[in-house]
Scaffold this active site. Sequence first.
Site, short mmCIF file in Angstrom:
data_model
loop_
_atom_site.label_atom_id
_atom_site.label_comp_id
_atom_site.label_asym_id
_atom_site.label_seq_id
_atom_site.Cartn_x
_atom_site.Cartn_y
_atom_site.Cartn_z
N PHE A 160 1.14 8.16 11.44
CA PHE A 160 -0.02 8.24 11.96
C PHE A 160 -0.92 7.25 11.29
CE2 PHE A 160 0.28 10.39 16.05
CZ PHE A 160 1.79 10.83 15.99
N VAL A 212 -19.14 1.40 15.30
CA VAL A 212 -18.32 2.69 15.79
C VAL A 212 -17.76 2.02 17.08
CG1 VAL A 212 -18.29 5.13 16.78
CG2 VAL A 212 -19.36 4.22 14.43
N ARG A 268 -8.05 10.07 15.91
CA ARG A 268 -6.84 9.60 15.18
C ARG A 268 -6.24 10.99 14.44
NH1 ARG A 268 -7.64 6.48 18.68
NH2 ARG A 268 -7.42 4.37 18.42
N ARG A 297 -13.07 -1.23 21.27
CA ARG A 297 -12.12 -2.30 21.02
C ARG A 297 -11.08 -2.29 21.76
NH1 ARG A 297 -9.63 -1.88 14.71
NH2 ARG A 297 -8.67 -0.29 15.85
N SER A 355 5.64 3.60 13.53
CA SER A 355 4.41 3.74 13.62
C SER A 355 4.22 4.76 14.94
CB SER A 355 4.11 2.74 13.70
OG SER A 355 2.43 2.55 14.16
N LYS A 374 7.97 -2.63 16.15
CA LYS A 374 8.41 -1.16 15.68
C LYS A 374 9.50 -0.60 16.72
CE LYS A 374 6.19 -1.53 11.77
NZ LYS A 374 7.02 -1.68 10.62
N TYR A 404 3.30 -6.72 17.13
CA TYR A 404 3.27 -5.60 16.13
C TYR A 404 3.96 -4.51 16.56
CZ TYR A 404 2.59 -2.17 12.59
OH TYR A 404 3.11 -1.48 11.69
N LYS A 430 1.90 -6.23 9.37
CA LYS A 430 1.12 -5.14 9.95
C LYS A 430 0.03 -5.19 10.90
CE LYS A 430 -1.17 -3.34 6.02
NZ LYS A 430 -1.70 -2.43 5.38
N TYR A 454 0.73 -1.36 0.15
CA TYR A 454 0.03 -0.01 -0.09
C TYR A 454 0.61 1.29 -0.03
CZ TYR A 454 -3.27 3.34 2.15
OH TYR A 454 -4.13 4.36 2.45
N ILE A 455 1.61 1.49 0.90
CA ILE A 455 2.39 2.75 1.21
C ILE A 455 3.63 2.70 0.26
CG2 ILE A 455 3.62 4.34 2.81
CD1 ILE A 455 2.11 2.98 5.06
P1 NAD Z 1 1.59 -3.79 3.21
O1 NAD Z 1 1.32 -5.09 3.62
O2 NAD Z 1 0.41 -3.19 2.26
O3 NAD Z 1 2.89 -3.67 2.22
C1 NAD Z 1 4.14 -4.34 2.73
C2 NAD Z 1 4.66 -5.10 1.80
O4 NAD Z 1 5.85 -5.72 2.14
C3 NAD Z 1 3.55 -6.12 1.32
O5 NAD Z 1 3.83 -5.93 -0.27
C4 NAD Z 1 4.17 -7.59 1.62
O6 NAD Z 1 3.95 -8.53 0.49
C5 NAD Z 1 5.73 -6.94 1.69
N1 NAD Z 1 6.57 -8.12 2.73
C6 NAD Z 1 6.04 -8.43 3.86
N2 NAD Z 1 7.13 -9.33 4.36
C7 NAD Z 1 8.07 -9.31 3.34
C8 NAD Z 1 9.23 -10.01 3.46
N3 NAD Z 1 9.53 -10.95 4.11
N4 NAD Z 1 10.02 -9.98 2.23
C9 NAD Z 1 9.70 -9.25 1.05
N5 NAD Z 1 8.41 -8.56 1.20
C10 NAD Z 1 7.51 -8.64 2.11
O7 NAD Z 1 1.66 -2.59 4.52
P2 NAD Z 1 1.70 -0.98 4.29
O8 NAD Z 1 0.30 -0.58 4.95
O9 NAD Z 1 2.18 -0.42 2.83
O10 NAD Z 1 2.82 -0.88 5.39
C11 NAD Z 1 4.07 -0.72 5.06
C12 NAD Z 1 5.04 -0.48 6.24
O11 NAD Z 1 4.37 0.72 7.00
C13 NAD Z 1 5.01 -1.63 7.29
O12 NAD Z 1 6.05 -1.89 7.80
C14 NAD Z 1 3.98 -1.41 8.25
O13 NAD Z 1 4.04 -1.86 9.47
C15 NAD Z 1 4.26 0.38 8.40
N6 NAD Z 1 3.02 1.33 8.85
C16 NAD Z 1 1.65 1.00 8.29
C17 NAD Z 1 0.83 1.60 8.61
C18 NAD Z 1 -0.90 1.50 7.98
O14 NAD Z 1 -1.60 1.82 8.71
N7 NAD Z 1 -0.85 1.11 7.15
C19 NAD Z 1 1.02 2.57 9.76
C20 NAD Z 1 2.20 2.65 10.28
C21 NAD Z 1 3.32 1.93 10.07
C1 WQD Z 2 -9.07 4.12 13.88
C2 WQD Z 2 -10.24 4.18 14.73
C3 WQD Z 2 -11.00 2.47 15.94
C4 WQD Z 2 -12.64 0.10 12.60
C5 WQD Z 2 -3.88 0.83 13.51
C6 WQD Z 2 -2.80 0.17 14.29
C7 WQD Z 2 -1.41 1.16 14.20
C8 WQD Z 2 -1.30 1.82 12.80
C9 WQD Z 2 -2.49 2.05 12.31
C10 WQD Z 2 0.45 0.40 11.82
C11 WQD Z 2 -10.25 3.58 16.23
C12 WQD Z 2 -12.22 2.79 14.96
C13 WQD Z 2 -12.04 1.05 13.53
C14 WQD Z 2 -13.98 -0.29 12.80
C15 WQD Z 2 -14.06 1.61 14.20
N1 WQD Z 2 -0.93 0.74 12.10
N2 WQD Z 2 -12.78 1.78 14.15
N3 WQD Z 2 -14.85 0.65 13.46
O1 WQD Z 2 -6.32 1.45 15.63
O2 WQD Z 2 -5.61 3.96 15.19
O3 WQD Z 2 -4.13 2.03 14.14
O4 WQD Z 2 -3.52 1.17 12.14
O5 WQD Z 2 1.56 0.77 12.42
O6 WQD Z 2 -0.39 0.33 14.97
O7 WQD Z 2 -3.20 -0.31 15.54
O8 WQD Z 2 -6.58 2.55 13.13
O9 WQD Z 2 -8.21 2.33 11.44
O10 WQD Z 2 -8.13 0.46 13.17
O11 WQD Z 2 -8.77 2.65 13.59
O12 WQD Z 2 -14.65 2.32 15.08
O13 WQD Z 2 -14.66 -0.85 12.03
O14 WQD Z 2 -11.51 3.70 14.06
O15 WQD Z 2 -11.83 1.97 17.11
O16 WQD Z 2 -10.78 4.38 17.17
P1 WQD Z 2 -5.73 2.31 14.72
P2 WQD Z 2 -7.83 1.98 13.00
#
Ligand code: NAD
Ligand code: WQD
Length: 338
Positions: A177, A216, A230, A293, A123, A152, A148, A86, A12-13
């Site tokens: 965030f 919610v 958030r 939750r 994160s 981090k 998880y 993640k 995704y990112i």
């Molecule tokens: P994502 O799952 O969409 O992307 C991660 C990618 O890494 C995937 O394409 C997956 O196939 C690949 N991957 C996982 N393990 C692997 C391995 N061992 N070897 C090679 N590839 C591997 O996740 P994302 O949302 O894009 O998140 C990217 C990063 O950002 C992660 O480290 C995640 O923890 C961090 N992050 C995400 C969020 C969020 O809410 N999406 C928030 C904070 C931090």
């Molecule tokens: C946001 C708000 C829920 C779903 C998570 C990880 C965090 C980071 C980002 C990677 C909260 C509420 C959610 C639903 C709801 N990831 N909610 N109904 O929990 O802030 O963070 O993702 O690093 O580590 O914990 O994100 O999108 O799950 O929730 O009411 O069906 O929405 O309770 O208040 P969160 P979220």
Amino acid sequence: MAKILVTGGIGYIGSHTVVELHNAGYEVLIVDNLSNSSIKILDQLHKITGKYHEFVELDLQDTFAVNNFAEQHSDIDGIIHFAAYKAVGESVREPLKYYKNNFYSLINLLTAYPKTNFVFSSSCTVYGQPDHLPVTEDSPVKKAESPYGNTKQIAEEILEETAKVTPGLNVIALRYFNPVGAHKTALIGELPNGVPQNLVPFITQSAIGKRGAIQVFGDDYDTPDGSAVRDYIHVVDLAKAHVAAVKRLEDGKVNGYDVFNLGTGKGSSVLEIIHAFEQSTGEKLDYQIAPRREGDVEKTYGDVTKSKNVLGWQTELDLNEMMRSAWEWEKYLRDNPF
Ligand code: NAD
Ligand code: WQD
């Protein structure tokens, strides 16, 4: 042209960051094992950038394969390390799966590329429920709520301690965030695995009829409308911050290790997000109040002054664009199933 290795670049990112690196004139080398992503994203990236970016399917947990890869690709100028698992809930059920992937991958990479510019996906989860808001980079890191989150926190420590004693290894950890939204072309976006645990993908899937009513989680928090708060950030703004981080490292401005918050600096409640989605898209959402939750914090949002002043980056896209783009992507997926 500088070449950046993007691990997890099909995700995704990562995929949005590949686009922004390309736009900024970088050559990109993507590594991914497709454990949480689709190879079709490579075609989508081609549609957006007009280029097939070099891609190697590789599991970063495999030490031998990573060393081999590094021998063949010694010409890189920096790494952005997204690859990790993640899903917070899954990490509680299967901690070793998370410790293994998130640590082995990091350690293998650092061992194979000991002297490099390194950007790490951290994160806001490292702060837990902050004592003061907005939360700055100096706020204490609280005991992690999940394996998880722990990966981090410990990964940040591994990076800081290693960079301290390794000349030539310079690291920026970016504490995201809540990333939401999708590219304006609607050709890439988030691909949740199963029932989305995150709010915005659940909203878009509910709106399109793939899921039932939105739950919610809690309306009795100490927030203006009782629902949790958030700091939601558009994934394209987030992607651009990675380009800024790479540039700062290239300019030699990081001596060892540094950390930045990436958010908008503004908190939004769950109910505000629901209403923003309805307003931006004209779609009516079905939602109901449910119990809190487990493990959720009440409210958090970032102080992004350091990112603005030091990284020279700030967000440009608002909630309206976050919701609109997330919805366009959901409709694209309906019409073009992956
Ligand atoms: P994502 O799952 O969409 O992307 C991660 C990618 O890494 C995937 O394409 C997956 O196939 C690949 N991957 C996982 N393990 C692997 C391995 N061992 N070897 C090679 N590839 C591997 O996740 P994302 O949302 O894009 O998140 C990217 C990063 O950002 C992660 O480290 C995640 O923890 C961090 N992050 C995400 C969020 C969020 O809410 N999406 C928030 C904070 C931090
Ligand atoms: C946001 C708000 C829920 C779903 C998570 C990880 C965090 C980071 C980002 C990677 C909260 C509420 C959610 C639903 C709801 N990831 N909610 N109904 O929990 O802030 O963070 O993702 O690093 O580590 O914990 O994100 O999108 O799950 O929730 O009411 O069906 O929405 O309770 O208040 P969160 P979220």
